[in-house]
Design a protein around this motif. Structure first.
Motif, PDB file in Angstrom:
ATOM      1  N   THR A  99      46.053   3.610  39.301  1.00 57.91           N
ATOM      2  CA  THR A  99      44.644   3.877  39.818  1.00 57.91           C
ATOM      3  C   THR A  99      43.616   4.342  38.746  1.00 57.91           C
ATOM      4  OG1 THR A  99      45.643   4.240  41.974  1.00 57.91           O
ATOM      5  CG2 THR A  99      43.332   4.975  41.708  1.00 57.91           C
ATOM      6  N   THR A 100      44.247   4.974  37.813  1.00 58.55           N
ATOM      7  CA  THR A 100      43.426   5.369  36.662  1.00 58.55           C
ATOM      8  C   THR A 100      43.100   4.313  35.936  1.00 58.55           C
ATOM      9  OG1 THR A 100      44.425   7.598  36.809  1.00 58.55           O
ATOM     10  CG2 THR A 100      43.522   6.796  34.724  1.00 58.55           C
ATOM     11  N   ALA A 101      43.867   3.305  35.686  1.00 55.41           N
ATOM     12  CA  ALA A 101      43.373   2.263  34.891  1.00 55.41           C
ATOM     13  C   ALA A 101      42.472   1.466  35.499  1.00 55.41           C
ATOM     14  CB  ALA A 101      44.747   1.419  34.500  1.00 55.41           C
ATOM     15  N   ILE A 102      42.610   1.243  36.976  1.00 57.23           N
ATOM     16  CA  ILE A 102      41.857   0.383  37.658  1.00 57.23           C
ATOM     17  C   ILE A 102      40.259   1.264  37.708  1.00 57.23           C
ATOM     18  CG2 ILE A 102      41.058  -0.223  40.015  1.00 57.23           C
ATOM     19  CD1 ILE A 102      44.197  -0.109  40.538  1.00 57.23           C
ATOM     20  N   ILE A 103      40.208   2.550  37.855  1.00 55.91           N
ATOM     21  CA  ILE A 103      38.873   3.162  37.752  1.00 55.91           C
ATOM     22  C   ILE A 103      38.249   2.735  36.424  1.00 55.91           C
ATOM     23  CG2 ILE A 103      37.888   5.485  37.957  1.00 55.91           C
ATOM     24  CD1 ILE A 103      40.102   5.948  40.365  1.00 55.91           C
ATOM     25  N   VAL A 104      39.014   3.306  35.162  1.00 54.04           N
ATOM     26  CA  VAL A 104      38.467   3.072  33.956  1.00 54.04           C
ATOM     27  C   VAL A 104      37.814   1.654  33.786  1.00 54.04           C
ATOM     28  CG1 VAL A 104      38.543   3.104  31.574  1.00 54.04           C
ATOM     29  CG2 VAL A 104      39.581   5.149  32.975  1.00 54.04           C
ATOM     30  N   ALA A 105      38.501   0.788  34.161  1.00 44.60           N
ATOM     31  CA  ALA A 105      38.227  -0.781  34.138  1.00 44.60           C
ATOM     32  C   ALA A 105      37.075  -1.260  34.912  1.00 44.60           C
ATOM     33  CB  ALA A 105      39.262  -1.807  34.155  1.00 44.60           C
ATOM     34  N   GLN A 106      37.169  -0.424  36.128  1.00 45.74           N
ATOM     35  CA  GLN A 106      36.254  -0.898  37.336  1.00 45.74           C
ATOM     36  C   GLN A 106      34.677  -0.280  36.898  1.00 45.74           C
ATOM     37  OE1 GLN A 106      36.958   0.825  40.964  1.00 45.74           O
ATOM     38  NE2 GLN A 106      36.577  -0.897  42.118  1.00 45.74           N
ATOM     39  N   ILE A 107      34.737   0.891  36.114  1.00 45.66           N
ATOM     40  CA  ILE A 107      33.439   1.561  35.596  1.00 45.66           C
ATOM     41  C   ILE A 107      32.901   0.700  34.756  1.00 45.66           C
ATOM     42  CG2 ILE A 107      32.530   3.670  34.721  1.00 45.66           C
ATOM     43  CD1 ILE A 107      34.211   5.225  36.784  1.00 45.66           C
ATOM     44  N   THR A 109      33.431  -2.363  33.650  1.00 48.47           N
ATOM     45  CA  THR A 109      32.585  -3.497  34.292  1.00 48.47           C
ATOM     46  C   THR A 109      31.427  -3.468  35.071  1.00 48.47           C
ATOM     47  OG1 THR A 109      34.891  -4.234  34.440  1.00 48.47           O
ATOM     48  CG2 THR A 109      33.365  -5.761  35.411  1.00 48.47           C
ATOM     49  N   ALA A 110      31.493  -2.319  35.896  1.00 53.07           N
ATOM     50  CA  ALA A 110      30.274  -2.220  36.742  1.00 53.07           C
ATOM     51  C   ALA A 110      29.042  -1.700  35.913  1.00 53.07           C
ATOM     52  CB  ALA A 110      30.654  -0.803  37.570  1.00 53.07           C
ATOM     53  N   LEU A 111      29.398  -1.156  34.776  1.00 48.90           N
ATOM     54  CA  LEU A 111      28.236  -0.693  34.113  1.00 48.90           C
ATOM     55  C   LEU A 111      27.678  -1.855  33.227  1.00 48.90           C
ATOM     56  CD1 LEU A 111      28.965   2.725  32.207  1.00 48.90           C
ATOM     57  CD2 LEU A 111      27.312   2.336  33.735  1.00 48.90           C
ATOM     58  N   GLY A 133      30.495   8.535  28.464  1.00 51.51           N
ATOM     59  CA  GLY A 133      30.923   8.787  29.828  1.00 51.51           C
ATOM     60  C   GLY A 133      32.332   7.954  30.084  1.00 51.51           C
ATOM     61  N   ILE A 134      32.231   6.699  29.628  1.00 51.84           N
ATOM     62  CA  ILE A 134      33.611   5.948  29.838  1.00 51.84           C
ATOM     63  C   ILE A 134      34.780   6.384  28.978  1.00 51.84           C
ATOM     64  CG2 ILE A 134      34.685   3.468  29.618  1.00 51.84           C
ATOM     65  CD1 ILE A 134      31.780   2.363  30.546  1.00 51.84           C
ATOM     66  N   ALA A 135      34.370   6.806  27.872  1.00 50.14           N
ATOM     67  CA  ALA A 135      35.281   7.143  26.702  1.00 50.14           C
ATOM     68  C   ALA A 135      35.889   8.489  27.224  1.00 50.14           C
ATOM     69  CB  ALA A 135      34.801   7.454  25.470  1.00 50.14           C
ATOM     70  N   LEU A 136      34.855   9.562  27.861  1.00 56.95           N
ATOM     71  CA  LEU A 136      35.649  10.754  28.314  1.00 56.95           C
ATOM     72  C   LEU A 136      36.634  10.504  29.488  1.00 56.95           C
ATOM     73  CD1 LEU A 136      32.559  12.904  27.481  1.00 56.95           C
ATOM     74  CD2 LEU A 136      34.413  13.038  26.731  1.00 56.95           C
ATOM     75  N   LEU A 137      35.954   9.612  30.446  1.00 56.43           N
ATOM     76  CA  LEU A 137      36.882   9.246  31.530  1.00 56.43           C
ATOM     77  C   LEU A 137      38.228   8.887  31.184  1.00 56.43           C
ATOM     78  CD1 LEU A 137      37.118   8.753  34.497  1.00 56.43           C
ATOM     79  CD2 LEU A 137      36.210   6.846  34.145  1.00 56.43           C
ATOM     80  N   ALA A 138      38.350   8.000  30.035  1.00 51.98           N
ATOM     81  CA  ALA A 138      39.601   7.498  29.712  1.00 51.98           C
ATOM     82  C   ALA A 138      40.340   8.326  29.167  1.00 51.98           C
ATOM     83  CB  ALA A 138      39.330   6.141  28.551  1.00 51.98           C
ATOM     84  N   ILE A 139      39.718   9.178  28.324  1.00 47.49           N
ATOM     85  CA  ILE A 139      40.417  10.363  27.620  1.00 47.49           C
ATOM     86  C   ILE A 139      40.989  11.347  28.792  1.00 47.49           C
ATOM     87  CG2 ILE A 139      40.345  12.553  26.169  1.00 47.49           C
ATOM     88  CD1 ILE A 139      38.209  10.949  24.499  1.00 47.49           C
TER      89      ILE A 139
END
Length: 147
Positions: A99-107, A109-111, A133-139
């Motif tokens: 789910t974490t990988a899905i959310i990072v990729a989803q965001i 792609t959405a951006l 924001g994406i980098a911090l989310l991934a971290i």
């Protein structure tokens, strides 16, 4: 309606996605991944049909299918890819990791879609701080999922 209501609806969708992936994975362990993907789609089609009938929406707009651009029909293909990939990944790496990988990729792609206004969506201005924001989310996701 308030945007907070829509954020709540989106949050419910996120919770439903994690639960759906878990349930689909459990079904896939019993029937096989492709078989469970088919079963889930058949149940989903029946559910959508029953909702349309129950709400009295009707099928008046079905004759407008030819007006839609070809690429919008790829959503059905992507749905199969999504369900297969979710079931396959959850079974191997767990619900949280998948789910974490899905959310990072989803965001991410959405951006990209928002920044380009792709596929007829409203275009939103891209800000480079979004990448932070994406980098911090991934971290944060990596810290959350340390093994």
């Amino acid at each position: 309606m308030s945007k907070w209501i829509f954020l709540g609806v989106a949050a419910c969708s996120g919770a439903a996605m994690a639960l759906q992936g878990t349930l689909n994975t459990a079904l896939g362990k019993i029937t096989g991944i492709w078989e469970s993907t088919l079963i889930v789609h058949v149940i989903g089609a029946i559910t959508a049909f029953l909702i349309i009938v129950a709400l009295g929406i009707g099928f008046n707009s079905i004759n407008k299918l030819s007006q839609a651009p070809w690429y919008v029909y790829l959503g059905g293909v992507l749905n199969v890819v999504i369900i297969y990939a979710v079931v396959r990944s959850i079974g191997q790496i767990g619900v949280g990791n998948a789910t974490t990988a899905i959310i990072v990729a989803q965001i991410a792609t959405a951006l990209l879609i928002d920044g380009l206004g792709a596929f007829g969506m409203k275009k939103y201005e891209f800000h480079y701080i979004d990448l932070l924001g994406i980098a911090l989310l991934a971290i944060g996701a990596r810290i959350l999922l340390l093994d």
